[in-house]
Design a protein around this motif. Structure first.
Motif, PDB file in Angstrom:
ATOM      1  N   ARG A   1       9.266 -54.807 -10.576  1.00 44.10           N
ATOM      2  CA  ARG A   1       9.853 -53.719 -11.323  1.00 44.10           C
ATOM      3  C   ARG A   1      10.807 -52.921 -10.780  1.00 44.10           C
ATOM      4  O   ARG A   1      10.404 -51.480 -10.307  1.00 44.10           O
ATOM      5  CB  ARG A   1       8.951 -52.775 -11.979  1.00 44.10           C
ATOM      6  CG  ARG A   1       7.953 -53.394 -12.929  1.00 44.10           C
ATOM      7  CD  ARG A   1       6.845 -52.505 -13.530  1.00 44.10           C
ATOM      8  NE  ARG A   1       6.100 -53.111 -14.402  1.00 44.10           N
ATOM      9  CZ  ARG A   1       6.261 -53.455 -15.626  1.00 44.10           C
ATOM     10  NH1 ARG A   1       7.399 -53.136 -16.248  1.00 44.10           N
ATOM     11  NH2 ARG A   1       5.318 -53.990 -16.410  1.00 44.10           N
TER      12      ARG A   1
ATOM     13  N   GLN B   1       2.661 -60.339 -14.977  1.00 42.68           N
ATOM     14  CA  GLN B   1       2.968 -58.941 -14.763  1.00 42.68           C
ATOM     15  C   GLN B   1       2.062 -58.128 -14.427  1.00 42.68           C
ATOM     16  O   GLN B   1       1.821 -57.321 -13.647  1.00 42.68           O
ATOM     17  CB  GLN B   1       3.984 -58.580 -15.741  1.00 42.68           C
ATOM     18  CG  GLN B   1       4.687 -57.140 -15.715  1.00 42.68           C
ATOM     19  CD  GLN B   1       5.698 -57.015 -14.501  1.00 42.68           C
ATOM     20  OE1 GLN B   1       6.743 -57.754 -14.933  1.00 42.68           O
ATOM     21  NE2 GLN B   1       5.541 -56.406 -13.446  1.00 42.68           N
ATOM     22  N   GLU B   2       0.755 -58.021 -15.466  1.00 40.46           N
ATOM     23  CA  GLU B   2      -0.053 -57.280 -15.392  1.00 40.46           C
ATOM     24  C   GLU B   2      -0.887 -57.225 -13.821  1.00 40.46           C
ATOM     25  O   GLU B   2      -1.261 -56.313 -13.397  1.00 40.46           O
ATOM     26  CB  GLU B   2      -1.130 -57.698 -16.200  1.00 40.46           C
ATOM     27  CG  GLU B   2      -0.641 -57.434 -17.757  1.00 40.46           C
ATOM     28  CD  GLU B   2       0.067 -58.485 -18.204  1.00 40.46           C
ATOM     29  OE1 GLU B   2      -0.338 -59.721 -17.925  1.00 40.46           O
ATOM     30  OE2 GLU B   2       1.110 -58.224 -18.664  1.00 40.46           O
TER      31      GLU B   2
ATOM     32  N   ASP C   1       1.264 -55.632 -11.335  1.00 43.54           N
ATOM     33  CA  ASP C   1       1.472 -54.174 -11.594  1.00 43.54           C
ATOM     34  C   ASP C   1       0.234 -53.645 -11.116  1.00 43.54           C
ATOM     35  O   ASP C   1       0.182 -52.536 -10.399  1.00 43.54           O
ATOM     36  CB  ASP C   1       1.259 -53.804 -13.190  1.00 43.54           C
ATOM     37  CG  ASP C   1       2.640 -54.092 -13.780  1.00 43.54           C
ATOM     38  OD1 ASP C   1       3.703 -54.340 -12.813  1.00 43.54           O
ATOM     39  OD2 ASP C   1       2.895 -53.876 -14.846  1.00 43.54           O
ATOM     40  N   ARG C   2      -0.965 -54.134 -10.936  1.00 41.48           N
ATOM     41  CA  ARG C   2      -2.220 -53.803 -10.528  1.00 41.48           C
ATOM     42  C   ARG C   2      -2.297 -53.659  -9.040  1.00 41.48           C
ATOM     43  O   ARG C   2      -2.716 -52.798  -8.309  1.00 41.48           O
ATOM     44  CB  ARG C   2      -3.610 -54.500 -10.907  1.00 41.48           C
ATOM     45  CG  ARG C   2      -4.620 -53.679 -11.351  1.00 41.48           C
ATOM     46  CD  ARG C   2      -5.807 -54.601 -11.975  1.00 41.48           C
ATOM     47  NE  ARG C   2      -5.398 -55.365 -13.182  1.00 41.48           N
ATOM     48  CZ  ARG C   2      -5.529 -56.441 -13.388  1.00 41.48           C
ATOM     49  NH1 ARG C   2      -5.971 -57.431 -12.286  1.00 41.48           N
ATOM     50  NH2 ARG C   2      -5.113 -56.944 -14.503  1.00 41.48           N
TER      51      ARG C   2
ATOM     52  N   PRO D   1       1.393 -51.063  -7.153  1.00 38.54           N
ATOM     53  CA  PRO D   1       1.713 -49.597  -7.908  1.00 38.54           C
ATOM     54  C   PRO D   1       3.199 -49.073  -7.691  1.00 38.54           C
ATOM     55  O   PRO D   1       3.669 -49.546  -6.749  1.00 38.54           O
ATOM     56  CB  PRO D   1       0.778 -48.704  -7.617  1.00 38.54           C
ATOM     57  CG  PRO D   1       0.149 -49.090  -5.951  1.00 38.54           C
ATOM     58  CD  PRO D   1       0.670 -50.637  -5.923  1.00 38.54           C
ATOM     59  N   PRO D   2       3.754 -48.149  -8.565  1.00 35.50           N
ATOM     60  CA  PRO D   2       5.082 -47.641  -8.320  1.00 35.50           C
ATOM     61  C   PRO D   2       5.274 -47.043  -6.913  1.00 35.50           C
ATOM     62  O   PRO D   2       4.105 -46.424  -6.398  1.00 35.50           O
ATOM     63  CB  PRO D   2       5.061 -46.618  -9.358  1.00 35.50           C
ATOM     64  CG  PRO D   2       4.123 -46.944 -10.415  1.00 35.50           C
ATOM     65  CD  PRO D   2       3.189 -47.709  -9.748  1.00 35.50           C
TER      66      PRO D   2
END
Lengths: 405, 104
Positions: A31, A194-195, A198-199, A202-203
């Motif tokens: 992302r 993607q999940e 994402d976990r 993190p951003p």
């Protein structure tokens, strides 16, 4: 071909992708917020694919078109100072053109991730792989990893974000993959969901600093000489910590994908080996094949694949190098007037412990097959056994006929 | 200056390092943030108060913002930070500022 399967409850998507597309898939999963790049063979497909993804809305990122590689890295440098997660990619002359900006990024400790699809440097013009371009920036403070196959290039890109953004590290990363051999060759690859990513990723945190409108400060202003040295000292420390972080990230990545490579190095049949071969990049696959065949013939050889040349896995090189009789380092880059780049590093570490022989081969993409490696390794062992008095670093060039008459 | 030899006592979390790194890398606009730049000066500006018409041009042109002036007042030059570039003397319409070699 698409196949869905699951690893310990994680969804995996099996696809057949070329290296360049695999990298762009990894960038999408990470992302990223800002991408800027300038096309150069053999890297172009990565950023072409990312441009398509941004255009179709599949990836919500800002794509900055620029006039050169120098501007591309400058653009992501700015974006990263503003707190974005960024990506760029280049090859060969493009990387050389970026050289100045590379130091701005690393000396500001911004967690930029860049794919370098390795390609020979001209003249003569040559679009095929050797590691000279990526190794030219060896001392710049970037973390530099070399992938062996397409799946690893994908994994290394995702891991690069995790490593670079770790607050113990905060240094930029280069993911190097061999031009054409990996960048344009399709291989099956299992893509995590993607999940799960994402976990795990993190951003980005607002570190080491974030520029905001209304808040006035300058980065790297002129100061006393001691400040320069102190800042370098922090980078040095961060690089030392990176060794540990790289191992950790590689290990925890296994939880999502089931894949782990061994951290800074990959050890292949080294446990009982009398002779250790060291190398980097895609041809390590061929070296492994050569080692399997040599093992069948009774030669006790193993491969220590250097996954990251910066930070250099000194501990592993000492551990496995000093318990062997002699070490052979196969380089796809040369430091003129000294020897192979990796060979020089290994020889300096193993000085007084184990004799090191360096082989320079495959420059400009000259094809090296497992049979070639069998010849090289056999010759190395014979030479060692005939004459124990090997100098610390002997360098041999493996030449092949062909080309212009 | 006493040289300090640093050994590898790496703080494993790196938080303190990042704080110090940021402190040293970033700088905010502040008086004298680049040190006492007055020491760079070769020529110093001498202001003749009797000639000065208090027009404020020197204040306006000074690239280092070391001249303070308010309307109908005599300007003042901060010699701690004046680098002696001579622009004030050049723009002064009545030659009230003369550049003199330091030490004379």
């Amino acid at each position: 071909m698409r196949l869905r399967w699951s690893w310990r409850g994680s969804d995996m998507d099996r696809r057949v992708l070329i290296g360049n597309i695999a990298i762009s898939e990894a960038v999408k999963l990470a992302r990223v917020d800002v991408i800027s790049a300038y096309p150069i063979t053999p890297q172009t497909i990565i950023v072409e694919k990312l441009a398509e993804m941004v255009d179709s809305g599949e990836l919500n990122a800002k794509y900055i078109r620029v006039d050169s590689e120098h501007s591309a890295l400058a653009a992501v440098y700015g974006a990263s100072s503003g707190g974005s997660r960024v990506f760029t990619a280049t090859s060969s002359h493009g990387l050389l053109y970026m050289y100045e900006m590379l130091w701005w990024v690393s000396n500001s400790r911004l967690p930029v991730v860049m794919a370098v699809v390795t390609r020979s440097i001209g003249p003569p013009w040559n679009i095929h792989t050797d590691h000279q371009d990526a190794l030219t920036v060896r001392d710049s403070g970037w973390i530099i990893g070399f992938a062996e196959n397409v799946e690893e290039a994908f994994d290394m890109t995702l891991q690069a974000y995790k490593i670079s953004e770790d607050k113990r590290v905060l240094l930029p990363s280069i993911v190097a993959l061999d031009g054409f051999i990996l960048s344009h060759t399709a291989e099956p690859i299992d893509i995590p969901s993607q999940e799960d990513i994402d976990r795990w990723l993190p951003p980005r945190e607002p570190l080491p600093f974030v520029m905001k409108p209304g808040e006035g400060f300058a980065v790297g202003n002129l100061g006393p000489d001691e400040v320069t040295m102190e800042l370098r000292w922090y980078i040095w420390r961060a690089m030392e910590r990176a060794k540990r972080v790289i191992n950790e990230v590689d290990y925890e990545y296994k939880d999502i994908t089931g894949r782990s490579y061994g951290g800074l190095t990959e050890r292949y049949r080294v446990e009982d080996a009398d002779y250790i071969v060291m190398g980097m990049g895609s041809w390590c696959g061929d070296i492994k094949e050569a080692i399997d065949m040599l093992r069948d013939e009774g030669y006790r050889v193993g491969l220590l694949r250097i996954r990251y040349i910066r930070p250099l896995p000194i501990q592993d090189i000492i551990k496995y190098g000093s318990r062997s009789k002699a070490v052979l380092v196969i380089d796809r880059a040369v430091s003129m007037g000294y020897g192979g780049v990796l060979a020089g590093e290994v020889a300096s570490i193993l000085r007084g412990r184990t004799p090191v022989k360096g082989v320079v081969a495959g420059l400009g993409g000259v094809d090296m097959r497992s049979e070639d490696f069998i010849d090289i390794i056999k010759r190395f062992i014979e030479e060692y056994e005939l004459d124990l008095d090997i100098n610390w670093l002997n360098t041999y060039w493996i030449m092949k006929d062909g080309g212009r008459g | 200056m006493e040289a300090r030899y640093k050994i590898l006592d790496i703080d494993l979390e790196g938080i303190e390092d990042i704080r110090r790194f940021r402190e040293k890398l970033l700088s905010r606009p502040d008086k004298g943030s680049a040190g006492k730049t007055g020491t760079w000066r070769l020529y110093k500006p001498i202001l003749y108060i009797d000639k000065c018409t208090r027009c404020g041009l020197c204040w306006l042109y000074c690239p280092d913002n070391v001249i303070s002036w308010r309307q109908r007042e005599i300007p003042e030059i901060d010699m701690e930070f004046c680098k002696g570039c001579g622009i004030c003397g050049d723009v002064c319409p009545v030659d009230a500022i003369e550049m003199v070699l330091e030490g004379e």
